[in-house]
Scaffold this motif. Sequence first.
Motif, PDB file in Angstrom:
ATOM      1  N   GLY A   1     -85.490  39.798  19.644  1.00  0.00           N
ATOM      2  CA  GLY A   1     -84.278  40.558  19.931  1.00  0.00           C
ATOM      3  C   GLY A   1     -83.186  40.371  18.901  1.00  0.00           C
ATOM      4  N   VAL A   2     -83.487  39.728  17.780  1.00  0.00           N
ATOM      5  CA  VAL A   2     -82.483  39.527  16.742  1.00  0.00           C
ATOM      6  C   VAL A   2     -82.240  40.848  16.031  1.00  0.00           C
ATOM      7  N   PRO A   3     -80.994  41.355  16.049  1.00  0.00           N
ATOM      8  CA  PRO A   3     -80.733  42.653  15.419  1.00  0.00           C
ATOM      9  C   PRO A   3     -80.818  42.586  13.899  1.00  0.00           C
ATOM     10  N   GLY A   4     -81.280  43.665  13.293  1.00  0.00           N
ATOM     11  CA  GLY A   4     -81.292  43.781  11.839  1.00  0.00           C
ATOM     12  C   GLY A   4     -82.464  43.122  11.155  1.00  0.00           C
ATOM     13  N   ILE A   5     -83.404  42.581  11.909  1.00  0.00           N
ATOM     14  CA  ILE A   5     -84.574  41.940  11.318  1.00  0.00           C
ATOM     15  C   ILE A   5     -85.774  42.839  11.533  1.00  0.00           C
ATOM     16  N   SER A   6     -86.466  43.138  10.473  1.00  0.00           N
ATOM     17  CA  SER A   6     -87.625  44.020  10.549  1.00  0.00           C
ATOM     18  C   SER A   6     -88.734  43.396  11.388  1.00  0.00           C
ATOM     19  N   MET A   7     -89.247  44.157  12.321  1.00  0.00           N
ATOM     20  CA  MET A   7     -90.355  43.667  13.149  1.00  0.00           C
ATOM     21  C   MET A   7     -91.607  43.427  12.294  1.00  0.00           C
ATOM     22  N   GLY A   8     -91.798  44.216  11.250  1.00  0.00           N
ATOM     23  CA  GLY A   8     -92.984  44.049  10.418  1.00  0.00           C
ATOM     24  C   GLY A   8     -93.017  42.697   9.731  1.00  0.00           C
ATOM     25  N   ILE A   9     -91.896  42.301   9.139  1.00  0.00           N
ATOM     26  CA  ILE A   9     -91.828  41.014   8.458  1.00  0.00           C
ATOM     27  C   ILE A   9     -91.976  39.880   9.472  1.00  0.00           C
ATOM     28  N   SER A  10     -91.329  40.014  10.601  1.00  0.00           N
ATOM     29  CA  SER A  10     -91.421  38.983  11.643  1.00  0.00           C
ATOM     30  C   SER A  10     -92.852  38.814  12.125  1.00  0.00           C
ATOM     31  N   LYS A  11     -93.528  39.927  12.354  1.00  0.00           N
ATOM     32  CA  LYS A  11     -94.924  39.855  12.806  1.00  0.00           C
ATOM     33  C   LYS A  11     -95.813  39.233  11.734  1.00  0.00           C
ATOM     34  N   TYR A  12     -95.565  39.587  10.486  1.00  0.00           N
ATOM     35  CA  TYR A  12     -96.361  39.069   9.377  1.00  0.00           C
ATOM     36  C   TYR A  12     -96.290  37.539   9.321  1.00  0.00           C
ATOM     37  N   ILE A  13     -95.074  36.982   9.313  1.00  0.00           N
ATOM     38  CA  ILE A  13     -94.940  35.540   9.143  1.00  0.00           C
ATOM     39  C   ILE A  13     -95.411  34.802  10.392  1.00  0.00           C
ATOM     40  N   TYR A  14     -95.141  35.381  11.562  1.00  0.00           N
ATOM     41  CA  TYR A  14     -95.601  34.751  12.805  1.00  0.00           C
ATOM     42  C   TYR A  14     -97.131  34.705  12.843  1.00  0.00           C
ATOM     43  N   ASN A  15     -97.779  35.841  12.560  1.00  0.00           N
ATOM     44  CA  ASN A  15     -99.248  35.887  12.608  1.00  0.00           C
ATOM     45  C   ASN A  15     -99.884  35.017  11.529  1.00  0.00           C
ATOM     46  N   THR A  16     -99.249  34.923  10.369  1.00  0.00           N
ATOM     47  CA  THR A  16     -99.748  34.019   9.324  1.00  0.00           C
ATOM     48  C   THR A  16     -99.733  32.578   9.840  1.00  0.00           C
ATOM     49  N   ALA A  17     -98.605  32.171  10.421  1.00  0.00           N
ATOM     50  CA  ALA A  17     -98.502  30.810  10.963  1.00  0.00           C
ATOM     51  C   ALA A  17     -99.487  30.592  12.111  1.00  0.00           C
ATOM     52  N   PHE A  18     -99.608  31.582  12.985  1.00  0.00           N
ATOM     53  CA  PHE A  18    -100.509  31.484  14.132  1.00  0.00           C
ATOM     54  C   PHE A  18    -101.954  31.271  13.680  1.00  0.00           C
ATOM     55  N   GLU A  19    -102.398  32.085  12.712  1.00  0.00           N
ATOM     56  CA  GLU A  19    -103.785  31.976  12.237  1.00  0.00           C
ATOM     57  C   GLU A  19    -104.025  30.678  11.468  1.00  0.00           C
ATOM     58  N   LEU A  20    -103.063  30.239  10.676  1.00  0.00           N
ATOM     59  CA  LEU A  20    -103.207  28.967   9.973  1.00  0.00           C
ATOM     60  C   LEU A  20    -103.287  27.812  10.969  1.00  0.00           C
ATOM     61  N   ASN A  21    -102.542  27.933  12.045  1.00  0.00           N
ATOM     62  CA  ASN A  21    -102.579  26.924  13.097  1.00  0.00           C
ATOM     63  C   ASN A  21    -103.947  26.888  13.776  1.00  0.00           C
ATOM     64  N   LYS A  22    -104.525  28.051  14.020  1.00  0.00           N
ATOM     65  CA  LYS A  22    -105.854  28.128  14.631  1.00  0.00           C
ATOM     66  C   LYS A  22    -106.919  27.487  13.743  1.00  0.00           C
ATOM     67  N   LEU A  23    -106.690  27.486  12.438  1.00  0.00           N
ATOM     68  CA  LEU A  23    -107.629  26.879  11.492  1.00  0.00           C
ATOM     69  C   LEU A  23    -107.429  25.364  11.374  1.00  0.00           C
ATOM     70  N   LYS A  24    -106.664  24.814  12.299  1.00  0.00           N
ATOM     71  CA  LYS A  24    -106.444  23.353  12.393  1.00  0.00           C
ATOM     72  C   LYS A  24    -105.552  22.799  11.289  1.00  0.00           C
TER      73      LYS A  24
END
Length: 131
Positions: A14-37
């Motif tokens: 809900g943070v205004p002015g932040i692109s959802m695409g960039i947010s999703k990109y960095i979150y999913n990168t961290a999520f997948e790296l975390n899954k790889l232990k």
Amino acid sequence: MKITLLAHTTPFSGVPGISMGISKYIYNTAFELNKLKNNVELFIRDDYRPKESWIKTVYSPKSSWIPYPSFLGRKLTSSRSDVYHADYVTTGSVLMVKNKRPAVVSIHDIIPLTYDKKELSKTDRIRLAWY
């Protein structure tokens, strides 16, 4: 491997002015790296209270995103990681200032670099030079 990721926010914060695409990109990168232990830390603004223990929040005034990199930099002073990854120029600048190596910065929008400099205001020319 310890990996530190720097971002403004995560999806659906809900943070205004932040692109959802960039947010999703960095979150999913961290999520997948975390899954790889990997040992993953993702730093974001404290506008949002994450459920994930690997997401750390950083205080920043809510009136503007501009001071966020300086608050983020203070949080990284004692950080030791094998690699750092920032989601944009503003968060990536912290890695330069703090001399964090090795570092990766994703640039999601280079449109500002294509502007005709003669038609820009002085403020926009300064911002473009910083980019």
